[in-house]
Design an enzyme around this catalytic site. Structure first.
Site, PDB file in Angstrom:
ATOM      1  N   LYS A 130       1.022  -1.054   0.065  1.00  0.00           N
ATOM      2  CA  LYS A 130       0.073  -0.095   0.131  1.00  0.00           C
ATOM      3  C   LYS A 130       0.879   1.379   0.104  1.00  0.00           C
ATOM      4  O   LYS A 130       1.411   1.569   0.948  1.00  0.00           O
ATOM      5  CB  LYS A 130      -0.771   0.027   1.315  1.00  0.00           C
ATOM      6  N   ARG A 151      -8.102  12.192  -6.923  1.00  0.00           N
ATOM      7  CA  ARG A 151      -9.133  11.433  -6.368  1.00  0.00           C
ATOM      8  C   ARG A 151     -10.290  12.454  -5.978  1.00  0.00           C
ATOM      9  O   ARG A 151     -11.314  12.153  -6.209  1.00  0.00           O
ATOM     10  CB  ARG A 151      -8.640  10.382  -5.370  1.00  0.00           C
TER      11      ARG A 151
HETATM   12  S1  IVH Z   1      -6.715  -0.131  -4.273  1.00  0.00           S
HETATM   13  C1  IVH Z   1     -11.046  -0.250  -5.066  1.00  0.00           C
HETATM   14  N1  IVH Z   1      -4.132  -0.644  -4.091  1.00  0.00           N
HETATM   15  O1  IVH Z   1      -4.874   3.564  -0.541  1.00  0.00           O
HETATM   16  C2  IVH Z   1      -9.667  -0.226  -5.164  1.00  0.00           C
HETATM   17  N2  IVH Z   1      -5.084   1.444  -3.109  1.00  0.00           N
HETATM   18  O2  IVH Z   1      -6.860   3.816   1.633  1.00  0.00           O
HETATM   19  C3  IVH Z   1      -9.012   1.062  -4.145  1.00  0.00           C
HETATM   20  N3  IVH Z   1      -3.460   2.888  -1.920  1.00  0.00           N
HETATM   21  O3  IVH Z   1      -7.274   5.667  -2.089  1.00  0.00           O
HETATM   22  C4  IVH Z   1      -7.839   1.125  -4.195  1.00  0.00           C
HETATM   23  N4  IVH Z   1      -1.549   1.612  -2.616  1.00  0.00           N
HETATM   24  O4  IVH Z   1      -4.819   5.907  -2.711  1.00  0.00           O
HETATM   25  C5  IVH Z   1      -5.253   0.273  -3.839  1.00  0.00           C
HETATM   26  N5  IVH Z   1      -1.970  -1.220  -3.912  1.00  0.00           N
HETATM   27  C6  IVH Z   1      -3.035  -0.162  -3.573  1.00  0.00           C
HETATM   28  C7  IVH Z   1      -2.550   1.030  -3.269  1.00  0.00           C
HETATM   29  C8  IVH Z   1      -3.910   1.956  -2.772  1.00  0.00           C
HETATM   30  C9  IVH Z   1      -2.070   2.871  -2.052  1.00  0.00           C
HETATM   31  C10 IVH Z   1      -4.192   3.938  -1.595  1.00  0.00           C
HETATM   32  C11 IVH Z   1      -5.162   4.766  -2.601  1.00  0.00           C
HETATM   33  C12 IVH Z   1      -6.562   4.501  -1.960  1.00  0.00           C
HETATM   34  C13 IVH Z   1      -6.080   4.383  -0.560  1.00  0.00           C
HETATM   35  C14 IVH Z   1      -7.153   3.551   0.264  1.00  0.00           C
END
Ligand code: IVH
Length: 697
Positions: A130, A151
């Site tokens: 993440k 976003r």
């Molecule tokens: S998936 C429906 N994958 O985390 C899919 N998010 O807490 C939603 N983020 O707004 C996002 N790394 O900015 C996804 N490998 C990753 C990520 C990621 C960072 C962030 C993203 C999102 C936030 C959610």
């Protein structure tokens, strides 16, 4: 390329120039990728520079032929006055968090339950870091990047196309077979090394330094002048999609592979896993290597691999049921408490805040930490002068987790929590069974009023640019703004405007900008309006739920008036909205029972038009659109949760009890009294097979 180079630019005809610009865009993109992403250049720097020079020379001669995907666009387009807004065709969501193995296990169990799967049915997941950056979406039409946005609030972001084009990791044109439309989403971030270098340069130039790489990335992307963004070494990992034509199908792992084929970077740490053990082991391993990655991550994300199952699972609020963020343990540090002060919030809550000797926790300087409430201070016996452990996790406010008892100096005294509001002096009371002491001053308490006004103008509420944490207290102190409607009076009453112009730091231009920003907000969606009222327990998600359910202001107000009067049907309708709990119902009832709240709303409505929220797309076509349905008995093919979510997706309102306003009852096996009641009332009934046909949409 050799053949092309031979025709001098001056001799190119227009059609030849256009064709060559197209070829150059492709070739330069290809070499950029070889160099920046694969670290395997095919040509030397001189040859590469020659391609770029030629591209520029042709563009200089034929400016009208400059392509959207031209490599020259990476340098940065001219500055803009403000970012345009972009409505996301598919909302950009966030993720729920898990903090330990049990929560990860529960996440997997919930998926099994929802999909009606046995304990040993195979489920595959993809696990990936993440990234601690900011998410962005890139829209490609027929393979060409046409728009890039932040976003924002998830539904609407800012148009930062010119800025995103300056990122080397963002292809201006996709490789291979281009889909008609593909929105690629991912994270914009800054690597540690680049961050350190940027801050060093800034501090040498006497400029403010960024607190952490994420702030640096966000600040760099949101530059009105894209040529500044171009100089900041931002990077991009792709990990998701928005609108897509044709649809994205198959597996998430397969989608990532496809992204790489199209020219994106995806995270090389990505792994597959098929059990909770696999996922948790990955989390532990990455936790150990975290410092070596060269960029900040704050956890890992687990995503269900099969996209068809993702679609069935859908979302709750803003987070998908098929993915979760497993966070890393928070970072901690020790420091001393210099003072404890009491803050008064929007709803009168008194919150104790520790003022700390500044300390760096996980790369951020922390000078304040929340002490939550009276009990928290008492239980831990936190005193002024104590050395304490401070913790910070991701975005959350730093907190004091414990006192280091052996370091307590002599002469400290237990903290006495005030029983009066430190701002207005009104009594502060703490109802039985509650943890929070509240100021009873209501709107006479300037602290509460100021906090309400701050909330009112905040980004997810009225989003009035130019008004924020600093300006609201100033305007309030000057007697210019005492209610939400007063904000609009600034724009409509010349006297107020004149007074505003006299305040420090309010020049003519700034005032004009503010008044324009205020004028622009005279039309507002019901969801934002409801959120802006600042009622307890109404966050963005609940405000959206209410707005979707009641659709327009008249229906909403009428229903709330009934709820406030204690009307049982109106209450039942409110309680039946998925996600609305008893506390929220109470808070709404209280708010709409107060005459001064109703006056404030009426006053506001003399300036503001509230627009109904758009109905979800599915509504128009589905037979379930606008219908009130009740499920009863056991469904064999689908869990109750999935059935309910599907019905809502199709525009139905799902309630728990059968009444004369019910349109349809879906009866599974062993249905009891509800099926009977439906028959008595003559409400339409379908069995599971009938439901499955409806569920197809
Ligand atoms: S998936 C429906 N994958 O985390 C899919 N998010 O807490 C939603 N983020 O707004 C996002 N790394 O900015 C996804 N490998 C990753 C990520 C990621 C960072 C962030 C993203 C999102 C936030 C959610």
């Amino acid at each position: 390329m050799d053949a092309l180079k031979t025709t001098p630019v001056e001799d190119l005809a227009e059609d030849e120039a256009a064709a060559e610009l197209a070829r150059l865009a492709k070739a330069i993109a290809h070499h950029d990728r070889r160099y920046y992403q694969e670290d395997a250049p095919e040509i030397d720097d001189a040859a590469y520079d020659e391609l770029r020079r030629r591209n520029s020379a042709i563009e200089a001669r034929f400016p009208h032929l400059i392509r959207a995907d031209s490599p020259s666009q990476r340098i940065g387009a001219p500055p803009v006055a403000a970012f345009g807004k972009v409505r996301h065709a598919v909302p950009m969501l966030s993720l729920d968090n898990a903090f330990d193995e049990e929560e990860v296990a529960e996440f997997v169990r919930r998926i099994r339950r929802f999909l009606n799967l046995g304990e040993d049915a195979a489920l595959d997941f993809v696990a990936e870091p993440k990234i601690d950056g900011l998410s962005a979406t890139l829209r490609y039409e027929r393979g060409v990047l046409v728009q890039g946005a932040t976003r924002g609030d998830g539904s609407e972001g800012e148009d930062v196309t010119a800025n995103l084009k300056t990122l080397q990791d963002v292809p201006l044109q996709l490789d291979g077979d281009a889909p008609a439309v593909l929105e690629v989403r991912g994270e914009v971030y800054m690597e540690h090394e680049a961050f350190a270098a940027l801050n060093q340069a800034r501090s040498q130039a006497g400029e403010a330094v960024f607190a952490n790489p994420r702030n640096a990335a966000a600040g760099s992307l949101r530059q009105l002048d894209p040529s500044i963004t171009a100089k900041r070494p931002l990077r991009f990992f792709a990990y998701s999609w928005g609108e897509a034509e044709p649809k994205v199908t198959g597996t998430y792992g397969g989608f990532l592979e496809r992204l790489r084929g199209l020219g994106f970077r995806t995270n090389p740490q990505t792994r597959h896993g098929s059990s909770v053990d696999d996922l948790v082991a990955y989390h532990a391993e990455l936790g150990h290597h975290r410092a070596d990655l060269g960029y900040d991550i704050d956890g890992v994300v687990y995503k269900l691999d099969r996209i068809d199952l993702q679609e069935r699972l859908g979302f709750v609020g803003r987070a998908p049921r098929w993915a979760i963020a497993h966070k890393f343990a928070a970072e901690q540090a020790e420091t001393t408490i210099e003072d404890i002060q009491i803050q008064v919030g929007r709803t009168g809550a008194l919150t104790p805040v520790a003022h700390l000797k500044p300390v760096t926790v996980g790369g951020v300087v922390v000078a304040r930490a929340t002490l939550h409430n009276q009990d928290y201070i008492q239980e831990k016996d936190i005193r002024i002068g104590d050395t304490v452990v401070v913790q910070r996790a991701g975005d959350v406010i730093p907190q004091v987790v414990e006192v280091v008892a052996q370091l307590r100096p002599e002469g400290t005294v237990p903290f006495t929590f005030p029983d009066r509001c430190p701002v207005c002096g009104s009594q502060a009371v703490r109802p039985e069974g509650e943890a929070i002491r509240r100021c009873t001053g209501g709107l006479i308490c300037p602290a509460q009023l100021v906090e309400r006004l701050k909330h009112f103008v905040a980004r997810d509420a009225f989003d009035i640019e130019g008004l924020g944490k600093l300006q609201i207290p100033q305007l309030h102190e000057a007697g210019l703004v005492e209610s939400p409607a007063d904000l609009f009076r600034l724009a409509s009453e010349p006297d107020r405007k004149a007074k505003l112009l006299e305040l420090p730091r309010w020049g003519a231009k700034k005032v004009e900008n503010l008044l324009t920003a205020i004028e622009e907000r005279r039309r507002i969606g019901l969801d934002r309006f409801v959120y802006a009222l600042g009622i307890r327990f109404i966050g963005e998600v609940n405000a959206k739920l209410l707005a979707r359910h009641y659709h327009d202001l008249d229906h909403f107000r009428e229903a709330m008036a009934k709820v406030a009067e204690g009307d049982a049907d109106a209450r039942a309708e409110l309680e039946a909205i998925d996600g609305v709990g008893p506390k929220l119902v109470e808070a709404l009832a209280e708010f709409f029972a107060e005459a001064h709240n109703l006056d404030a709303v009426d006053d506001l409505l003399t300036y503001v038009t509230v627009v109904p929220v758009e109905a979800p797309k599915a509504q128009a076509t589905s037979r379930l659109a606008g219908k009130t349905v009740v499920f009863t008995g056991t469904l064999e093919q689908m869990s109750r949760a999935e059935a309910k979510a599907r019905a809502e997706q199709l525009g139905a309102k799902v309630t728990g009890s059968v009444s004369k306003s019910t349109d349809l009852v879906i009866v599974g096996a062993d249905a009891g009294s509800k099926a009977k009641k439906a028959a008595e009332l003559g409400v339409e009934v379908v069995d599971e097979a009938g439901w499955l046909a409806l569920a197809k949409g």
